[in-house]
Design a protein around this motif. Structure first.
Motif, PDB file in Angstrom:
ATOM      1  N   GLY A   2       0.788  -1.219   0.000  1.00  0.00           N
ATOM      2  CA  GLY A   2       0.000   0.000   0.000  1.00  0.00           C
ATOM      3  C   GLY A   2       0.823   1.273   0.000  1.00  0.00           C
ATOM      4  O   GLY A   2       0.287   2.366  -0.210  1.00  0.00           O
ATOM      5  N   GLU A   3       2.116   1.148   0.195  1.00  0.00           N
ATOM      6  CA  GLU A   3       2.989   2.330   0.283  1.00  0.00           C
ATOM      7  C   GLU A   3       3.000   3.087  -1.032  1.00  0.00           C
ATOM      8  O   GLU A   3       3.040   2.501  -2.110  1.00  0.00           O
ATOM      9  CB  GLU A   3       4.402   1.873   0.643  1.00  0.00           C
ATOM     10  N   LEU A   4       2.953   4.407  -0.914  1.00  0.00           N
ATOM     11  CA  LEU A   4       3.032   5.300  -2.065  1.00  0.00           C
ATOM     12  C   LEU A   4       4.223   6.220  -1.830  1.00  0.00           C
ATOM     13  O   LEU A   4       4.261   6.928  -0.829  1.00  0.00           O
ATOM     14  CB  LEU A   4       1.740   6.120  -2.188  1.00  0.00           C
ATOM     15  N   THR A   5       5.188   6.207  -2.727  1.00  0.00           N
ATOM     16  CA  THR A   5       6.424   6.970  -2.532  1.00  0.00           C
ATOM     17  C   THR A   5       6.734   7.792  -3.768  1.00  0.00           C
ATOM     18  O   THR A   5       6.602   7.297  -4.885  1.00  0.00           O
ATOM     19  CB  THR A   5       7.603   6.027  -2.231  1.00  0.00           C
ATOM     20  N   SER A   6       7.151   9.031  -3.555  1.00  0.00           N
ATOM     21  CA  SER A   6       7.486   9.914  -4.667  1.00  0.00           C
ATOM     22  C   SER A   6       8.959  10.286  -4.662  1.00  0.00           C
ATOM     23  O   SER A   6       9.591  10.358  -3.609  1.00  0.00           O
ATOM     24  CB  SER A   6       6.634  11.181  -4.591  1.00  0.00           C
ATOM     25  N   ASN A   7       9.451  10.539  -5.867  1.00  0.00           N
ATOM     26  CA  ASN A   7      10.818  11.022  -6.062  1.00  0.00           C
ATOM     27  C   ASN A   7      10.744  12.028  -7.195  1.00  0.00           C
ATOM     28  O   ASN A   7      10.839  11.682  -8.370  1.00  0.00           O
ATOM     29  CB  ASN A   7      11.743   9.856  -6.406  1.00  0.00           C
ATOM     30  N   GLY A   8      10.512  13.296  -6.849  1.00  0.00           N
ATOM     31  CA  GLY A   8      10.325  14.315  -7.877  1.00  0.00           C
ATOM     32  C   GLY A   8       9.042  14.065  -8.639  1.00  0.00           C
ATOM     33  O   GLY A   8       7.960  13.953  -8.054  1.00  0.00           O
ATOM     34  N   ARG A   9       9.166  13.940  -9.966  1.00  0.00           N
ATOM     35  CA  ARG A   9       7.977  13.705 -10.792  1.00  0.00           C
ATOM     36  C   ARG A   9       7.585  12.233 -10.839  1.00  0.00           C
ATOM     37  O   ARG A   9       6.619  11.869 -11.503  1.00  0.00           O
ATOM     38  CB  ARG A   9       8.254  14.216 -12.211  1.00  0.00           C
ATOM     39  N   LEU A  10       8.320  11.386 -10.173  1.00  0.00           N
ATOM     40  CA  LEU A  10       8.041   9.952 -10.165  1.00  0.00           C
ATOM     41  C   LEU A  10       7.279   9.569  -8.902  1.00  0.00           C
ATOM     42  O   LEU A  10       7.614  10.037  -7.809  1.00  0.00           O
ATOM     43  CB  LEU A  10       9.343   9.155 -10.209  1.00  0.00           C
ATOM     44  N   THR A  11       6.281   8.721  -9.077  1.00  0.00           N
ATOM     45  CA  THR A  11       5.528   8.184  -7.950  1.00  0.00           C
ATOM     46  C   THR A  11       5.361   6.691  -8.166  1.00  0.00           C
ATOM     47  O   THR A  11       4.989   6.258  -9.253  1.00  0.00           O
ATOM     48  CB  THR A  11       4.138   8.831  -7.840  1.00  0.00           C
ATOM     49  N   ALA A  12       5.659   5.910  -7.137  1.00  0.00           N
ATOM     50  CA  ALA A  12       5.517   4.462  -7.238  1.00  0.00           C
ATOM     51  C   ALA A  12       4.643   3.959  -6.107  1.00  0.00           C
ATOM     52  O   ALA A  12       4.616   4.541  -5.017  1.00  0.00           O
ATOM     53  CB  ALA A  12       6.882   3.778  -7.193  1.00  0.00           C
ATOM     54  N   GLN A  13       3.912   2.885  -6.363  1.00  0.00           N
ATOM     55  CA  GLN A  13       3.045   2.304  -5.349  1.00  0.00           C
ATOM     56  C   GLN A  13       3.299   0.812  -5.226  1.00  0.00           C
ATOM     57  O   GLN A  13       3.496   0.108  -6.221  1.00  0.00           O
ATOM     58  CB  GLN A  13       1.572   2.545  -5.685  1.00  0.00           C
ATOM     59  N   PHE A  14       3.255   0.343  -3.998  1.00  0.00           N
ATOM     60  CA  PHE A  14       3.378  -1.074  -3.653  1.00  0.00           C
ATOM     61  C   PHE A  14       1.956  -1.609  -3.579  1.00  0.00           C
ATOM     62  O   PHE A  14       1.175  -1.189  -2.731  1.00  0.00           O
ATOM     63  CB  PHE A  14       4.077  -1.167  -2.294  1.00  0.00           C
ATOM     64  N   GLY A  15       1.598  -2.552  -4.451  1.00  0.00           N
ATOM     65  CA  GLY A  15       0.228  -3.046  -4.487  1.00  0.00           C
ATOM     66  C   GLY A  15      -0.190  -3.728  -3.198  1.00  0.00           C
ATOM     67  O   GLY A  15       0.632  -4.359  -2.518  1.00  0.00           O
TER      68      GLY A  15
END
Lengths: 113, 111
Positions: free
Chosen positions: B53-66
């Motif tokens: 469920g984690e949502l993490t951003s790095n500048g314009r990038l965003t990634a999510q752990f399903g």
């Protein structure tokens, strides 16, 4: 600055020859890895080493050999037994074997001529 | 060995557009990693995810752990030409010595 250095960047090998790819790191990392990359495929693990003087086979070790005599060095030899050696080879390291943050080198492209 | 299924294989987009890509597996992963590889170079770690469920951003990038721990997503907003490259998902199946990689999504950004 610390990092991983792979050399050479490009390597050409005649059929039947052994060649050695260099990988050196000054990050004081314990674990080091060799991966092979082919177009359109994910990285595949060739060998890995968690500590000096110890290494283990990965998924595609046949036709390759490694050594880990020093913490900072993990050379890969592509032997004549490797039937399809043309590929991009990547070396990586992590501080501990359970640390998931790989640092990769810039790769060596090997071509058989 | 078990590989990760990454899609799409390639994307051709206009500068300024948003990008979405994903990675799925039949196995559960406790960590998801996203890397970017520039042509002729080694991959560079972009984002690491450690919790479902984690949502993490790095500048314009965003990634999510399903939530199921069997998938992960990467979004790039307002793409720019230097976003060009191959994006890989990765995860340790049984530890760091069993890292699995997707086949990559090749991104092309047209100015």
């Amino acid at each position: 600055d610390g990092g991983i250095t792979q050399s050479p960047k490009y390597l050409f090998r005649k059929e039947g020859q052994n060649v050695t790819l260099s990988c050196e790191q000054n990050l004081n990392h314990d674990a080091m890895y060799w991966y092979r990359q082919d177009p359109g495929q994910g990285l595949r693990l060739i060998y890995y080493s968690q500590i000096v003087n110890d290494f283990q086979k990965g998924d595609i070790a046949e036709g390759y050999s490694v050594s880990r005599e020093k913490k900072e060095s993990f050379p890969l030899t592509v032997t004549s037994a490797q039937k399809n050696p043309t590929a991009f080879y990547l070396c990586a390291s992590t501080e501990r074997s359970w640390d998931y943050g790989y640092t990769f080198g810039s790769g060596t492209r090997l071509t058989v001529v | 060995g078990q590989q990760l299924n990454q899609s799409p294989q390639s994307m051709f987009i206009q500068e300024g557009e948003d990008v979405s890509m994903n990675c799925t597996s039949s196995s559960i992963f406790n960590t998801w990693l996203w890397y970017k590889q520039d042509p002729g170079e080694g991959p560079v770690l972009l984002i690491a995810l450690y919790k479902a469920g984690e949502l993490t951003s790095n500048g314009r990038l965003t990634a999510q752990f399903g939530i199921t721990r069997k998938d992960s997503f990467l979004n790039i907003s307002a793409s720019i030409p230097s976003d060009v490259g191959i994006y890989f998902c990765a995860g340790p199946l049984r530890g760091n010595n069993d890292m699995r990689f997707g086949a990559g999504t090749r991104l092309t950004v047209k100015p």
